[in-house]
Design an enzyme around this catalytic site. Structure first.
Site, PDB file in Angstrom:
ATOM      1  N   ASP A 133       0.850  -1.203   0.000  1.00  0.00           N
ATOM      2  CA  ASP A 133       0.000   0.000   0.000  1.00  0.00           C
ATOM      3  C   ASP A 133       0.881   1.247   0.000  1.00  0.00           C
ATOM      4  O   ASP A 133       2.055   1.185   0.393  1.00  0.00           O
ATOM      5  CB  ASP A 133      -0.901  -0.024   1.237  1.00  0.00           C
ATOM      6  N   ASP A 182      -0.340   5.138   0.728  1.00  0.00           N
ATOM      7  CA  ASP A 182      -0.626   6.152   1.753  1.00  0.00           C
ATOM      8  C   ASP A 182      -0.735   5.527   3.133  1.00  0.00           C
ATOM      9  O   ASP A 182      -1.510   4.600   3.346  1.00  0.00           O
ATOM     10  CB  ASP A 182      -1.930   6.884   1.428  1.00  0.00           C
ATOM     11  N   ASP A 222      -1.525  -0.591   5.866  1.00  0.00           N
ATOM     12  CA  ASP A 222      -1.799  -0.033   7.200  1.00  0.00           C
ATOM     13  C   ASP A 222      -3.279  -0.005   7.518  1.00  0.00           C
ATOM     14  O   ASP A 222      -3.666   0.339   8.627  1.00  0.00           O
ATOM     15  CB  ASP A 222      -1.261   1.399   7.306  1.00  0.00           C
TER      16      ASP A 222
END
Lengths: 252, 252
Positions: free
Chosen positions: A13, A15, A208
């Site tokens: 991922d 961001d 995240d």
């Protein structure tokens, strides 16, 4: 799934995982370097092209080739172009994505579209909402780049994402069938895996966000490592290879 | 509740009941005349002032004094001005409502509002959505003029209403406490009843929308007559007063 020794590549991922705001996160660069090219960034970005993002990451000190970047907006347009070549498409999206759509042979139109495409459109307006709602009501297919409601902005500010615009549109049309491309839907995972050219069992998703990265990986059948407190996974760090330095290494 | 003989006044919906698009519906003018002033129009209109609407209705051949018109947008602003005089208010609304708010002593602002007000804002945009979402996140109270998702436009076109914009906003903020003024909430019924100066039991709601007019009347405790196929209610049409002509007449 307990050992990371057999992980041979990662979907990662962007961001919150590699970058936050306009900064690379500590350890992000080292993590990507340790992966020795065996990674693909999969992001719900519904505004930029891989080329734009590659340039942006370079400015942050992360060297990532555009061919290692899978984004929700462009993946959605790829999928449309493959399924409905030269489709008439009404776009609520950035100029970058409009150009990208044309490059894929799609035909942006204002009236009677085959497809209504919704990305993170900073020019979203009452007028555009009305046009899109009526096009969908008149039979156009609806494709949304991602389901995210918001994006974390500077100082925790709320930045509206594609899903919030979709909420307004669905409020106008009532429930309609539609496709959503971004995580946790499988499309980005599929595209990323295709680029890695590795079997599912050898690939780990690193992210995240439990709702998008984690849930998407679970549904798609990938193991998942969640970044917490900036700690990246140690891959293949068997003592026989790198001692106990904690250095990252992939099994070949 | 079966007899209409004891109805002494009506609250009357506007769109779909008295007018449709830019035309008065057949029988609407006769119905209002028969009510001999004992009516108040209660509409979820979240864009105009009673004065504007009175002028608009005159052009359609319906003579209605602005003091007989209760609208969701202006009623919401009245309520805010009464409760929080000189409140700082961030408005997503028409220019008419912004002027009206100033006339009530409210202070339209761009930053740090006490209240975020949402009407049918044809200038609604991604930017405005972001500003409103962050203001609400930072503690501003949220007031929406009405809960309607769409408004029927010409040829059945979808015209986005306040509720659709609210859907985008709530998508950004997550669930937050907020006030909604329009039907079926009680505020317009209360305001209308106050102008009629009649007891609840002597008043009937006349409308075309079961979800707003009907449900609102039921909750507020008013009897309800639903306009179907353009047929208006015959009030107090006892033979002793008007024979069997079907003419409207109110018990005094």
């Amino acid at each position: 799934m307990g050992s990371l020794q057999d992980v041979r590549g990662c979907l990662v991922d962007l961001d919150g995982t590699l970058v936050r705001g306009q900064q690379a996160l500590p350890g992000a660069s080292a993590f990507l370097e340790a992966l020795e090219g065996r990674f693909v960034i999969v992001s719900n970005d519904a505004e930029h092209t891989p080329l734009e993002l590659s340039r942006g990451l370079k400015r942050l000190g992360l060297a990532v080739n555009q061919r290692r970047i899978v984004l929700a907006g462009t993946t959605a347009l790829d999928e449309i172009a493959l399924r409905l070549p030269r489709a008439r498409i009404s776009m609520m999206a950035s100029k970058s994505l409009m150009t990208y759509a044309r490059d894929q042979g799609l035909v942006p139109v204002q009236t009677r579209p085959d497809i209504v495409f919704l990305g993170r459109d900073r020019q979203f307006s009452y007028e555009r909402l009305m046009i899109a709602a009526n096009a969908v009501r008149d039979g156009a297919e609806l494709v949304a780049a991602n389901p995210d409601l918001v994006h974390p902005g500077p100082n925790g500010a709320i930045v509206p994402e594609t899903g919030a615009l979709l909420a307004a549109l669905i409020a106008c049309t009532g429930p309609v069938p539609h496709r959503v491309i971004g995580k946790p839907e499988p499309a980005l995972f599929e595209a990323g895996l295709g680029l890695l050219k590795l079997p599912k069992r050898a690939v780990m998703m690193v992210g995240d966000n439990p709702a998008t990265d984690g849930e998407g990986a679970r549904r798609f059948g990938l193991r998942y490592f969640e970044i917490r407190d900036g700690v990246f996974p140690l891959l293949g760090s068997a003592p026989s290879r790198h001692g106990s330095t904690g250095a990252l290494a992939l099994t070949a």
